[in-house]
Design a protein around this motif. Sequence first.
Motif, mmCIF file in Angstrom:
data_model
loop_
_atom_site.group_PDB
_atom_site.id
_atom_site.type_symbol
_atom_site.label_atom_id
_atom_site.label_comp_id
_atom_site.label_asym_id
_atom_site.label_seq_id
_atom_site.Cartn_x
_atom_site.Cartn_y
_atom_site.Cartn_z
ATOM 1 N N TYR A 287 9.483 -49.459 -39.326
ATOM 2 C CA TYR A 287 9.010 -48.039 -38.463
ATOM 3 C C TYR A 287 10.166 -47.381 -37.840
ATOM 4 N N ILE A 288 11.292 -48.085 -37.317
ATOM 5 C CA ILE A 288 12.471 -47.346 -37.039
ATOM 6 C C ILE A 288 13.311 -46.650 -37.860
ATOM 7 N N GLU B 84 9.695 -44.598 -40.334
ATOM 8 C CA GLU B 84 8.742 -44.157 -39.703
ATOM 9 C C GLU B 84 7.422 -44.696 -40.371
ATOM 10 N N THR B 85 6.570 -43.296 -40.928
ATOM 11 C CA THR B 85 5.695 -43.789 -41.656
ATOM 12 C C THR B 85 5.703 -43.980 -43.233
#
Lengths: 310, 213
Positions: free
Chosen positions: A238-239, A242-243
């Motif tokens: 995620y960092i 992200e998606t």
Amino acid sequence: MNWLSSSSTAASTFLSPSALLPPPTHGFSSVTFKVWKKKNRCIRKARRIEISAKFVLEPPPYPLNALEPIMSQETLEYHWGKHHRTYVDNLNSQIDGTDLEEKSLEDTVVISYNKGDFLPAFNNAAQAWNHDFFWESMKPGGGGKPSGDLLKLIERDFGSFEKFLDEFKTAAATQFGSGWAWLAYKESKLDVGNAVNPLSSDEDKKLVVVKTPNAVNPLVWNYYHPLLTIDVWEHAYYIDFETRRPDYISVFMDKLVSWDAVSSRLEQAKARMMEREKEAERKKREEKPRSSEPNPEIYSDSDAELGADE
Amino acid sequence: MAARALLTRKTLASVLRNDAKPLGVGIAAATHSRGLHVYTLPDLDYDYGALEPAINGEIMQLHHQKHHQTYITNYNKALEQLQDAVAKADSPASVKLQAAIKFNGGGHINHSIFWKNLAPVREGGGEPPKGSLGWAIDTHFGSFEALIQKVNAEGAALQGSGWVWLGLDKELKRLVVETTANQDPLVTKGPSLVPLLGIDVWEHAYYLQFSNV
């Protein structure tokens, strides 16, 4: 000589040659095993000597910033330093004073899986194991293609390296929610209780891609030997992404996979399978003499026809 | 802590007035040429940044425009494929699509409820519940604080991805705290359960701001 310690290593970033060593089985609770591992890493440990059966959070076999710019140091710091550490710490407090304390990590995972009816320690034990396996599945400057036996098997069982990549990436992208995708080496046993494949041959052992939810891993299924994994819990990407899970997966295969580690795990799996087969053979041979005594009522031309070893 | 910041009186009061339908009634839907509803992303009642500092704007935007939108897109796709499969009497395909429908449709339902559950502080967000809801909470959990503790504990204990719910059991006439995995809607835990408040504990809901805390 007794460089034992119950606390995890103080140094969080250092390079270790173990990236290219065959990953040992995670028998952290064995005393001599710990010493061997530590010697290879040349760690300075705390002076206090304490013999403990607890598990230790091992750092990845490369510094936390070594996978930049693909997987950031920040991700490693959270993913290894917080998530992985929490699993290990919680596992240790869960097994404290129970009979799981004396078992290796792998054994703990399988026992606490309890055929799907998880014991409380399962999530932490499995996640601790999974993450060790994950760090060792990557290396700085990784990616590219596998070679040798591994490549041959991939081409045999998937058709081509590209088809394998496709299948692996799809599995990783379609695991709903949290989980893992795996490349595993499956033995040629039928998945039905104690059924035995009567015509088992080397051809029947094959590489497969599987995906698992949450903390589950192929160790808990009989006859699967994990070779490679990718963590698709959101915290893993995620960092940095992200998606965009598919992007993370592509880049992981392109630039992070340590095919050396996968190859050596394959060799280990083959060795273990051969051991198991030899054991099974030996047992069969030991039982043979009793049942092969010729029935005195049967007339036959030659005694050699009955009960002969093949 | 999380529950306190999220409860709003207005929408919950309307649910307890025996609006049996879940809050998702407001979901916008266009109509497909084949008569199939095409779902669209519902607007938020507030700006992305309006919930700061509790939840930052970056998360809200990603969560709404990317995650929720993806669930809607895939839900529409799965429904279309299901319609085809049913028309062709293709049972294996119909059954196989159930997982995708549960996941993406559930994701859509759950997130639609989620947006309604949140409100900026100036519109009452974060205030403790009053009236019949407050009374019900006190009856079933002892106190509002006790409810918060229970919700927090359940949320923290959830492994992997899922939701924590404060729900109403219509039959037993009591409030319950439940968890569901992945995007399973609350109704999968019991047909008489009505969601009042849902907290998304997928990592995407908080990771950029809270990491793994």
